[in-house]
Motif scaffolding. Structure first.
Motif, PDB file in Angstrom:
ATOM      1  N   LYS A  99      44.071  19.423 -17.681  1.00  0.00           N
ATOM      2  CA  LYS A  99      42.974  19.538 -18.977  1.00  0.00           C
ATOM      3  C   LYS A  99      41.630  19.002 -18.157  1.00  0.00           C
ATOM      4  CE  LYS A  99      46.031  20.017 -22.620  1.00  0.00           C
ATOM      5  NZ  LYS A  99      45.825  20.854 -23.690  1.00  0.00           N
ATOM      6  N   GLU A 100      40.445  19.054 -19.038  1.00  0.00           N
ATOM      7  CA  GLU A 100      39.295  18.576 -18.935  1.00  0.00           C
ATOM      8  C   GLU A 100      39.503  16.923 -18.671  1.00  0.00           C
ATOM      9  OE1 GLU A 100      35.926  19.549 -21.544  1.00  0.00           O
ATOM     10  OE2 GLU A 100      36.773  21.450 -21.777  1.00  0.00           O
ATOM     11  N   GLU A 101      38.357  16.359 -18.006  1.00  0.00           N
ATOM     12  CA  GLU A 101      38.094  14.814 -17.992  1.00  0.00           C
ATOM     13  C   GLU A 101      38.177  14.159 -19.109  1.00  0.00           C
ATOM     14  OE1 GLU A 101      36.282  12.326 -14.434  1.00  0.00           O
ATOM     15  OE2 GLU A 101      36.193  14.569 -14.483  1.00  0.00           O
TER      16      GLU A 101
ATOM     17  N   GLY B  49      29.627  17.608 -21.890  1.00  0.00           N
ATOM     18  CA  GLY B  49      30.699  17.451 -21.329  1.00  0.00           C
ATOM     19  C   GLY B  49      30.985  15.812 -21.378  1.00  0.00           C
ATOM     20  N   GLN B  50      30.045  14.884 -21.910  1.00  0.00           N
ATOM     21  CA  GLN B  50      30.244  13.656 -21.730  1.00  0.00           C
ATOM     22  C   GLN B  50      30.610  13.022 -23.075  1.00  0.00           C
ATOM     23  OE1 GLN B  50      29.296  12.520 -18.782  1.00  0.00           O
ATOM     24  NE2 GLN B  50      28.909  14.781 -18.331  1.00  0.00           N
ATOM     25  N   VAL B  51      31.428  11.877 -22.896  1.00  0.00           N
ATOM     26  CA  VAL B  51      31.812  11.228 -24.125  1.00  0.00           C
ATOM     27  C   VAL B  51      31.529   9.816 -24.164  1.00  0.00           C
ATOM     28  CG1 VAL B  51      34.088  11.103 -23.174  1.00  0.00           C
ATOM     29  CG2 VAL B  51      33.864  10.606 -25.565  1.00  0.00           C
ATOM     30  N   SER B  52      30.745   9.369 -25.404  1.00  0.00           N
ATOM     31  CA  SER B  52      30.385   8.157 -25.563  1.00  0.00           C
ATOM     32  C   SER B  52      31.542   7.146 -26.286  1.00  0.00           C
ATOM     33  CB  SER B  52      29.174   7.920 -26.353  1.00  0.00           C
ATOM     34  OG  SER B  52      28.690   6.804 -26.669  1.00  0.00           O
ATOM     35  N   PHE B  53      31.976   6.265 -25.775  1.00  0.00           N
ATOM     36  CA  PHE B  53      32.979   5.409 -26.249  1.00  0.00           C
ATOM     37  C   PHE B  53      32.373   4.054 -26.913  1.00  0.00           C
ATOM     38  CE2 PHE B  53      36.256   7.650 -23.716  1.00  0.00           C
ATOM     39  CZ  PHE B  53      37.079   7.949 -24.672  1.00  0.00           C
ATOM     40  N   ARG B 104      28.056   9.635 -15.165  1.00  0.00           N
ATOM     41  CA  ARG B 104      28.809  10.748 -15.779  1.00  0.00           C
ATOM     42  C   ARG B 104      30.423  10.346 -15.941  1.00  0.00           C
ATOM     43  NH1 ARG B 104      24.550  11.710 -16.207  1.00  0.00           N
ATOM     44  NH2 ARG B 104      23.500  13.458 -15.365  1.00  0.00           N
ATOM     45  N   TYR B 105      31.030  11.289 -17.038  1.00  0.00           N
ATOM     46  CA  TYR B 105      32.309  11.197 -17.235  1.00  0.00           C
ATOM     47  C   TYR B 105      32.798   9.515 -17.667  1.00  0.00           C
ATOM     48  CZ  TYR B 105      32.104  15.866 -15.917  1.00  0.00           C
ATOM     49  OH  TYR B 105      31.493  17.003 -15.590  1.00  0.00           O
ATOM     50  N   ILE B 106      33.983   9.259 -16.634  1.00  0.00           N
ATOM     51  CA  ILE B 106      34.259   7.914 -17.031  1.00  0.00           C
ATOM     52  C   ILE B 106      33.154   6.812 -16.989  1.00  0.00           C
ATOM     53  CG2 ILE B 106      35.850   6.044 -15.744  1.00  0.00           C
ATOM     54  CD1 ILE B 106      37.304   8.792 -14.787  1.00  0.00           C
ATOM     55  N   PHE B 107      32.241   6.920 -16.086  1.00  0.00           N
ATOM     56  CA  PHE B 107      31.377   5.698 -16.177  1.00  0.00           C
ATOM     57  C   PHE B 107      30.487   5.786 -17.322  1.00  0.00           C
ATOM     58  CE2 PHE B 107      32.367   6.278 -11.610  1.00  0.00           C
ATOM     59  CZ  PHE B 107      32.196   5.251 -11.208  1.00  0.00           C
ATOM     60  N   LYS B 188      27.240  20.269 -18.161  1.00  0.00           N
ATOM     61  CA  LYS B 188      28.870  20.297 -18.139  1.00  0.00           C
ATOM     62  C   LYS B 188      29.138  21.155 -16.924  1.00  0.00           C
ATOM     63  CE  LYS B 188      32.762  21.394 -21.063  1.00  0.00           C
ATOM     64  NZ  LYS B 188      33.081  21.800 -22.460  1.00  0.00           N
ATOM     65  N   THR B 189      28.686  22.433 -16.659  1.00  0.00           N
ATOM     66  CA  THR B 189      29.572  23.143 -15.465  1.00  0.00           C
ATOM     67  C   THR B 189      28.666  23.042 -14.330  1.00  0.00           C
ATOM     68  OG1 THR B 189      28.084  24.926 -16.520  1.00  0.00           O
ATOM     69  CG2 THR B 189      30.236  24.654 -17.116  1.00  0.00           C
ATOM     70  N   ASN B 190      27.397  23.040 -14.226  1.00  0.00           N
ATOM     71  CA  ASN B 190      26.746  22.722 -12.680  1.00  0.00           C
ATOM     72  C   ASN B 190      25.482  22.031 -12.923  1.00  0.00           C
ATOM     73  OD1 ASN B 190      26.157  23.258 -10.172  1.00  0.00           O
ATOM     74  ND2 ASN B 190      26.854  25.128 -10.282  1.00  0.00           N
ATOM     75  N   GLU B 191      25.609  20.914 -12.678  1.00  0.00           N
ATOM     76  CA  GLU B 191      24.113  19.976 -12.674  1.00  0.00           C
ATOM     77  C   GLU B 191      23.533  20.017 -11.550  1.00  0.00           C
ATOM     78  OE1 GLU B 191      23.856  15.282 -12.867  1.00  0.00           O
ATOM     79  OE2 GLU B 191      25.758  16.193 -14.321  1.00  0.00           O
ATOM     80  N   THR B 192      24.009  20.607 -10.275  1.00  0.00           N
ATOM     81  CA  THR B 192      23.254  20.837  -9.069  1.00  0.00           C
ATOM     82  C   THR B 192      22.455  21.859  -9.199  1.00  0.00           C
ATOM     83  OG1 THR B 192      25.386  19.972  -7.812  1.00  0.00           O
ATOM     84  CG2 THR B 192      23.940  21.107  -6.627  1.00  0.00           C
ATOM     85  N   ARG B 193      22.833  23.130 -10.007  1.00  0.00           N
ATOM     86  CA  ARG B 193      22.013  24.322 -10.139  1.00  0.00           C
ATOM     87  C   ARG B 193      20.958  24.054 -10.864  1.00  0.00           C
ATOM     88  NH1 ARG B 193      22.233  29.485  -8.265  1.00  0.00           N
ATOM     89  NH2 ARG B 193      20.109  30.313  -8.327  1.00  0.00           N
ATOM     90  N   LEU B 194      21.321  22.958 -11.936  1.00  0.00           N
ATOM     91  CA  LEU B 194      20.142  22.742 -12.894  1.00  0.00           C
ATOM     92  C   LEU B 194      18.904  22.218 -12.099  1.00  0.00           C
ATOM     93  CD1 LEU B 194      20.193  23.339 -15.965  1.00  0.00           C
ATOM     94  CD2 LEU B 194      20.903  20.760 -15.962  1.00  0.00           C
ATOM     95  N   GLU B 195      19.436  21.144 -11.182  1.00  0.00           N
ATOM     96  CA  GLU B 195      18.347  20.446 -10.525  1.00  0.00           C
ATOM     97  C   GLU B 195      17.656  21.823  -9.615  1.00  0.00           C
ATOM     98  OE1 GLU B 195      17.410  17.139  -9.960  1.00  0.00           O
ATOM     99  OE2 GLU B 195      18.392  16.751 -11.839  1.00  0.00           O
TER     100      GLU B 195
END
Lengths: 301, 318, 247
Positions: A99-101, B49-53, B104-107, B188-195
């Motif tokens: 699944k997604e991260e 695709g980012q989640v804030s806890f 990103r993500y976990i960080f 979420k899918t392609n940050e590299t291309r965005l840049e």
């Protein structure tokens, strides 16, 4: 500052670092191999602590030697952590690797929530304190300052033993090699016949046992209460991230850094003690976004 | 599409009428809407695709800002408090955002958590200013210069909250479909291309982060005014977790899902808190597991499945 | 010869002891079609990575239109007119094809409105035309994940062209495209490049493509430019035939 405060701060910091390291090292190991940040790790720490405190109190009320607490807490925590780890990996985590991260994070978060209430149901809401083992071990003099032996000798000893043992296991045993190979390149390892599922199960369980042990050893010196898991998870996350995700030795160095930072803050700037670990983390991440020992990952284009 | 829009209007009208038939539901609905706004903040970030806890940070910050403002202004005005609360959390969102959008993500998720824990600790420790764990009293503000009794005030607050939610929900919907909003989803899918298109991924995320913080801020102010009291609990990690939970329950990444999720969540909570006070978190955890494992589209997905429609009102192909 | 648009001087870079660039000098001139060929792993893609700021050379400089761009970010460089298409298509997988293009157009036009829907972009017709030219207009409404590699590759190039760059850097533009279609694709591509007056650099391993479409060829071998010239000169070179083409 005078020498007494300096010495006290160093000793406090090292004892504290030892506790945090026990949790952080399992967390970073699990991440290194499974690429999952296990938020539930704080739950295992708390459960280890509760069990240990419960055992300690039972031993005290039965009038047995407080020294019994030591083997009992190790066995109790190892069993609890082991069983929980096995069950959770096998019946929950196994289904989320694809699944997604974000969803993986949520699942471990859900497990953490469940474990928090399990603690409440099993152990109630009142804090536990079981320090007879600490008293039994007495104090020793460090530069003329009496300090309890449990924190100055036993806790750091356990942490160092864990680090050395883990290093030896990872680099000198077959199982350890399987784990490091899977961590480095899961596909290649699987192609060579490594059963990734078993490696994951083993890694996760080692991690949970370490976290439970961390809690069990912490119990005699702290008040065991609700919410301790949440504090620890954020703290050990700070250690893991500051060190660089997946860095076992780095976690040890960083635990010491953060432990000392916190204990010096307690003596010098008491309002800021809770904030110290996060200041250190943010400072490190500002300069090195992948942590002190972490490596840069770039996308292949 | 058209049918969906009518249905939506119908549901909103139903909610608007509810307190007239069931007066007890006012406070419940205001709280659900307040949380729904914070959840909407989470939903915006989930697009990337980012989640804030740690979003309770902004919920709490605006509540405290409103409480201080009310004290300074000698009671204050509801709309002024809402604006001040939103601005306060917006400024804080900018400051925190400048730091966290680098990760990103976990960080990203855990750094947000860390910030909220720090804030929680500050609220508890600096009790001379914050009242510590007792919190601050927020006396009832006036509405358009008129001081209202408790009951009419609650009705007014409810309709203000409902209108605010409708307007903000619509604005967020516009934003998510705008060029920066669609670029946000591209993170979420392609940050590299965005840049490589000349778009700053960090800048794009920062805009979203400030918007997200302000949404949580408006929610926090509403909750604080409703309860008349702000405590460090507002910033506690359990509340942050709650927001993420509701976002997933409602259907990650969906504007309406945020409010639907908040309503269902608060409703269920009200009953469970009575029936199973000790096992409340446990049950939440189990439900969250079940959703992630078996129904990751949440309530909105469930609704689509039941009604058999694929393109709901207000959802772009994405 | 016209003034050099991209001018790389004495580039050095290595990866784990392997020298991918070991003193490379290479110039790209206005409206040039330069093909870079060479054995696998010789560092051809590295050149594109350095020119677009994805990698920073250990030493050496890259100038674009007289301005030094060494070590600048991809974003900074892209905004100044160097676009890039990728060997592995880099697209927004959960967006539709036309949305990918519209995001590109919005980036080019610096659209910052949080209010105007992307779908109502004024660039839509222009983007559809580009997709049409690349022969992928029929999948415009589809989500990228649903498409085969060959089509993604074409969309990837179209997205780079959406920026209306002065220079387009391509990495094996027709790999993944079927051999029946590749000439047609390249013919179209060259037409678009000529029409938009875009200078092109492409890394290529297909000698047929090089022969037919390049105006100039540079052979990159062991981190150095071994020989540079017209396709006829270069491909006739005995050393190149032996080491690069494998005759």
């Amino acid at each position: 500052m005078d020498l007494i405060i300096f010495t006290l701060a160093v000793l406090d910091g090292l004892a504290y670092a030892s506790q945090v390291f026990m949790v952080a090292v399992g967390m970073t190991l699990i991440f290194g191999v499974m690429r999952i940040l296990n938020i539930a790790h704080g739950g295992f720490y708390a459960i280890g602590a509760y069990l240990s405190a419960g055992i300690g109190l039972a031993i005290a009320s039965a009038g047995l030697s407080p020294w019994l607490h030591l083997p009992a807490l190790v066995i109790g925590a190892a069993m609890a952590g082991g069983v929980l780890g096995l069950v959770i990996e096998r019946f929950v985590l196994r289904y989320i690797y694809v699944k997604e991260e974000v969803l993986q994070l949520l699942v471990t978060f859900a497990i953490f929530m469940i474990l928090e209430d399990v603690q409440r149901l099993v152990f109630g809401v009142q804090p536990y304190a079981a320090s007879s083992l600490v008293d039994a071990m007495g104090t020793i003099n460090v530069l003329g300052i009496p300090y309890n032996a449990y924190q100055v000798l036993l806790l750091p000893g356990v942490a160092v033993l864990t680090l050395v043992g883990l290093r030896w296991f990872l680099h000198h045993t077959l199982l350890g090699h399987l784990i490091t190979a899977t961590a480095e390149d899961r596909e290649a390892a699987t192609a060579m016949g490594v059963n990734a599922n078993r490696v994951f199960l083993l890694t996760f369980t080692i991690g949970t046992v370490l976290a439970a042990l961390g809690g069990a050893f912490a119990a005699p010196t702290t008040a065991v209460q609700l919410g301790m898991g949440a504090d620890m998870i954020v703290l050990s996350f700070a250690v893991v991230v500051t060190a660089g995700l997946g860095q076992v030795e780095g976690a040890a160095v960083t635990a010491v850094l953060i432990g000392l930072g916190r204990s010096f803050a307690i003596y010098l700037m008491p309002e800021l003690d809770v904030l110290m670990p996060y200041f250190i983390m943010m400072l490190v991440l500002l300069v090195r976004p992948n942590g002190l020992f972490g490596t840069v990952q770039t996308r292949k284009i | 599409m058209r049918g969906g829009r009518f249905l939506l209007l119908g549901v909103v009208a139903l909610i608007a009428l509810m307190p007239l038939f069931a007066p007890w539901s006012k406070t419940f609905l205001v709280l659900a809407i307040a949380k729904g706004l914070a959840v909407l903040g989470i939903v915006v970030l989930l697009r990337a695709g980012q989640v804030s806890f740690g979003h309770a940070l902004f919920f709490a910050a605006s509540a405290y800002v409103a409480a201080f403002a009310a004290r300074l202004l000698g009671g204050g005005e509801l709309l002024t408090l809402l604006v001040i609360g939103a601005l306060g959390s917006g400024v804080l969102g900018l400051l925190v955002g400048l730091f966290v959008v680098r990760y990103r993500y976990i960080f990203f998720g855990m750094l947000n958590l860390a910030f909220s824990m720090v804030f929680y600790a500050v609220l508890e420790k600096f009790y001379h200013y914050t009242g510590g764990s007792d919190g601050l009293i927020l006396s009832r503000p006036s509405v358009l210069g008129i001081g209202l009794e408790r009951l009419p005030f609650e009705y007014t607050l409810f309709y203000v909250a409902l209108a605010t939610a409708a307007v903000l929900g619509w604005l967020v919907h516009r934003y998510l479909n705008s060029a920066p909003g669609r670029a946000l989803a591209a993170i979420k899918t392609n940050e590299t291309r965005l840049e490589y298109l000349g778009i700053s991924a960090r800048g794009t995320l920062l805009v979203a982060y400030v918007i997200s913080a302000m949404l949580a801020g408006v929610g926090g102010t509403l909750a604080a005014v409703m309860q008349g009291l702000v405590t460090p609990e507002y910033a506690y990690w359990v509340r942050s977790g709650e927001f993420v939970f509701i976002a997933i329950l409602g259907g990650a990444g969906h504007v309406l899902g945020a409010f639907a999720g908040a309503l269902v969540y608060e409703g269920v909570r009200m009953y469970l808190a009575v029936l199973a006070a000790d096992m409340w978190q446990l049950l939440l955890g189990v439900v969250l597991l079940v959703i992630v494992l078996f129904a990751s589209e949440g309530l909105v997905g469930l609704w689509h499945r039941i009604s058999g429609r694929f393109a709901p009102a207000g959802r772009e192909a994405s | 010869m016209s003034q050099a648009l991209i001018e790389a001087r004495d580039l050095h870079i290595e990866f784990g002891g392997v020298k991918a660039a070991d003193g490379v000098d290479l110039s790209v001139h206005e409206s040039d079609h330069l093909a870079i060929i060479g054995p696998n792993g010789a560092g051809k893609t590295t050149f594109l990575n350095i020119c677009t700021g994805y990698l920073r050379p250990k030493s050496g400089t890259v100038r674009f239109d007289g301005t030094e761009i060494t070590g600048r970010s991809p974003r900074w460089i892209t905004r100044r007119g160097i676009a890039r298409a990728f060997q592995i298509p880099q697209l927004f997988l959960e967006h539709t094809v036309i949305e990918n293009m519209l995001i590109g157009a919005a980036a080019r036009d610096r659209v910052r409105s949080l209010w105007r829907p992307l779908s109502a972009s004024t660039a839509r017709d222009e983007m559809m035309e580009l997709l049409e030219l690349m022969g992928v207009a029929d999948v415009a409404a589809q989500v990228v994940t649903a498409l085969p590699e060959g089509q993604r590759k074409l969309i990837d190039i179209a997205l780079a062209l959406a920026l209306k760059p002065r220079v387009l850097l391509m990495d094996e533009p027709t790999s993944g495209v079927s051999s029946q279609e590749k000439f047609q694709v390249m013919d179209t591509l060259l037409r678009v490049l000529a029409h938009q007056q875009v200078t092109a650099v492409f890394v290529e391993h297909d000698m047929e493509m090089v022969e037919r479409y390049a105006e100039r060829v540079a052979v990159w071998d062991a981190g150095r430019i071994r020989i540079e010239g017209t396709p006829a000169e270069v491909l006739a070179d005995a050393g190149v035939q032996r080491d690069v083409i494998g005759l």
